[in-house]
Motif scaffolding. Structure first.
Motif, PDB file in Angstrom:
ATOM      1  N   VAL A  75       0.886  -1.256   0.018  1.00 25.51           N
ATOM      2  CA  VAL A  75      -0.082  -0.133   0.087  1.00 25.51           C
ATOM      3  C   VAL A  75       0.939   1.293   0.029  1.00 25.51           C
ATOM      4  N   ASP A  76       1.913   1.100   0.911  1.00 28.17           N
ATOM      5  CA  ASP A  76       2.823   2.376   0.892  1.00 28.17           C
ATOM      6  C   ASP A  76       3.570   2.694  -0.460  1.00 28.17           C
ATOM      7  N   GLU A  80       3.381   5.919  -2.965  1.00 28.07           N
ATOM      8  CA  GLU A  80       4.548   6.508  -3.293  1.00 28.07           C
ATOM      9  C   GLU A  80       4.556   6.762  -4.903  1.00 28.07           C
ATOM     10  N   LYS A  81       4.342   5.608  -5.404  1.00 29.70           N
ATOM     11  CA  LYS A  81       4.242   5.558  -7.029  1.00 29.70           C
ATOM     12  C   LYS A  81       3.179   6.384  -7.467  1.00 29.70           C
ATOM     13  N   PHE A  82       1.972   6.230  -7.225  1.00 29.03           N
ATOM     14  CA  PHE A  82       1.120   7.173  -7.680  1.00 29.03           C
ATOM     15  C   PHE A  82       1.275   8.619  -7.157  1.00 29.03           C
ATOM     16  N   SER A  83       1.813   8.792  -6.057  1.00 28.26           N
ATOM     17  CA  SER A  83       2.149  10.178  -5.723  1.00 28.26           C
ATOM     18  C   SER A  83       3.129  10.834  -6.729  1.00 28.26           C
ATOM     19  N   PHE A  86       1.519  11.067 -10.325  1.00 24.53           N
ATOM     20  CA  PHE A  86       0.378  11.903 -10.589  1.00 24.53           C
ATOM     21  C   PHE A  86       0.007  13.180  -9.392  1.00 24.53           C
ATOM     22  N   GLY A  87       1.023  13.359  -8.556  1.00 29.63           N
ATOM     23  CA  GLY A  87       0.973  14.491  -7.532  1.00 29.63           C
ATOM     24  C   GLY A  87       0.427  14.127  -6.272  1.00 29.63           C
ATOM     25  N   GLY A  88      -0.193  13.034  -5.950  1.00 24.97           N
ATOM     26  CA  GLY A  88      -0.789  12.720  -4.801  1.00 24.97           C
ATOM     27  C   GLY A  88      -1.598  11.336  -5.179  1.00 24.97           C
ATOM     28  N   ALA A  89      -2.075  10.884  -3.965  1.00 23.32           N
ATOM     29  CA  ALA A  89      -2.661   9.506  -4.021  1.00 23.32           C
ATOM     30  C   ALA A  89      -3.407   9.451  -2.568  1.00 23.32           C
ATOM     31  N   THR A  90      -4.323   8.553  -2.516  1.00 24.45           N
ATOM     32  CA  THR A  90      -5.016   8.294  -1.514  1.00 24.45           C
ATOM     33  C   THR A  90      -5.268   6.776  -1.264  1.00 24.45           C
ATOM     34  N   VAL A 113      -5.779   2.147  -3.760  1.00 26.63           N
ATOM     35  CA  VAL A 113      -5.121   3.176  -3.705  1.00 26.63           C
ATOM     36  C   VAL A 113      -5.153   3.998  -5.152  1.00 26.63           C
ATOM     37  N   TYR A 114      -5.676   5.186  -5.080  1.00 30.57           N
ATOM     38  CA  TYR A 114      -6.118   6.072  -6.294  1.00 30.57           C
ATOM     39  C   TYR A 114      -5.463   7.409  -6.204  1.00 30.57           C
TER      40      TYR A 114
END
Length: 156
Positions: A75-76, A80-83, A86-90, A113-114
Motif C-alpha cells: 500500500v505504501d 509513493e508511486k501514484f504520488s 500523479f502528484g498525490g494519492a489516497t 489506492v487511487y
C-alpha cells in the motif's frame, strides 16, 4: 423610406432580443456541461479529469492472508508511486468479494489506492500497468484489478 424604416425596426428588434436574453457565464469547451454543474461556484476552478485506481489484495489464492506488514508495504509503495506519477494519492480500505469455480463466495479485505490526474497518456498508463503486473507476480495473484476513469481492467 419604407425600406430604411424596416431596417431600423429590424435592428431595434435584434438589439432588444440581445438585451433581454438571459446572461450565462461562459464555460471553457465542455466544462460543466455534461456533469450538471454548469454555472456553479466551481466554474473556472482547476480540476483533474482522470482517476486511476489499483486494488492491493490482502490474500493469496482467495483465503491465505498476506502478512499485514507485507500488505501495508505494498500500500505504501502504491501511494509513493501514484504520488510520484500523479502528484498525490489516497488509500481506502474496503472489502471485495467474488464467486469461485465451486460457487463459493470468497471475501477479502482490499486497499484501493487511487490518484486523480490532469492528463493520462500512453506513458502514464503503461507505467501503471507495468506496476500492476509486477505486483501480481510478487504477490502471487491471478490478476490485479486496475480501474481507469471508471473502467475496470484485470491485469492477468
Amino acid at each position: 423610406m419604407k425600406k430604411k424604416n424596416g431596417l431600423i425596426g429590424l435592428a431595434l428588434l435584434v438589439i432588444l432580443v440581445f438585451l433581454t436574453a438571459p446572461v450565462q457565464p461562459s464555460l471553457s469547451a465542455g466544462e460543466g456541461e455534461s456533469n450538471g454543474i454548469g454555472a456553479s461556484a466551481l466554474s473556472g476552478q482547476f480540476h483533474l479529469d482522470h482517476q486511476v485506481k489499483i486494488y492491493v489484495p490482502s490474500t493469496v489464492n482467495g483465503s491465505t492472508p498476506i502478512p499485514k506488514e507485507v500488505h501495508d508495504q505494498y500500500v505504501d509503495q502504491a501511494l509513493e508511486k501514484f504520488s510520484g506519477w500523479f502528484g498525490g494519492a489516497t488509500a481506502v480500505d474496503g472489502q471485495g468479494a467474488w464467486v469461485d469455480d465451486s460457487q463459493k463466495l470468497i471475501k477479502e479485505n482490499v486497499t484501493i489506492v487511487y490518484a486523480f490526474a490532469e492528463k493520462l497518456d500512453k506513458t502514464a498508463i503503461n507505467q501503471v500497468v507495468d506496476y500492476a503486473e509486477a505486483m501480481k507476480k510478487e504477490l502471487s495473484q491471478s490478476a490485479i484489478s486496475l480501474e481507469v476513469d471508471g473502467r475496470m481492467y484485470f491485469i492477468e
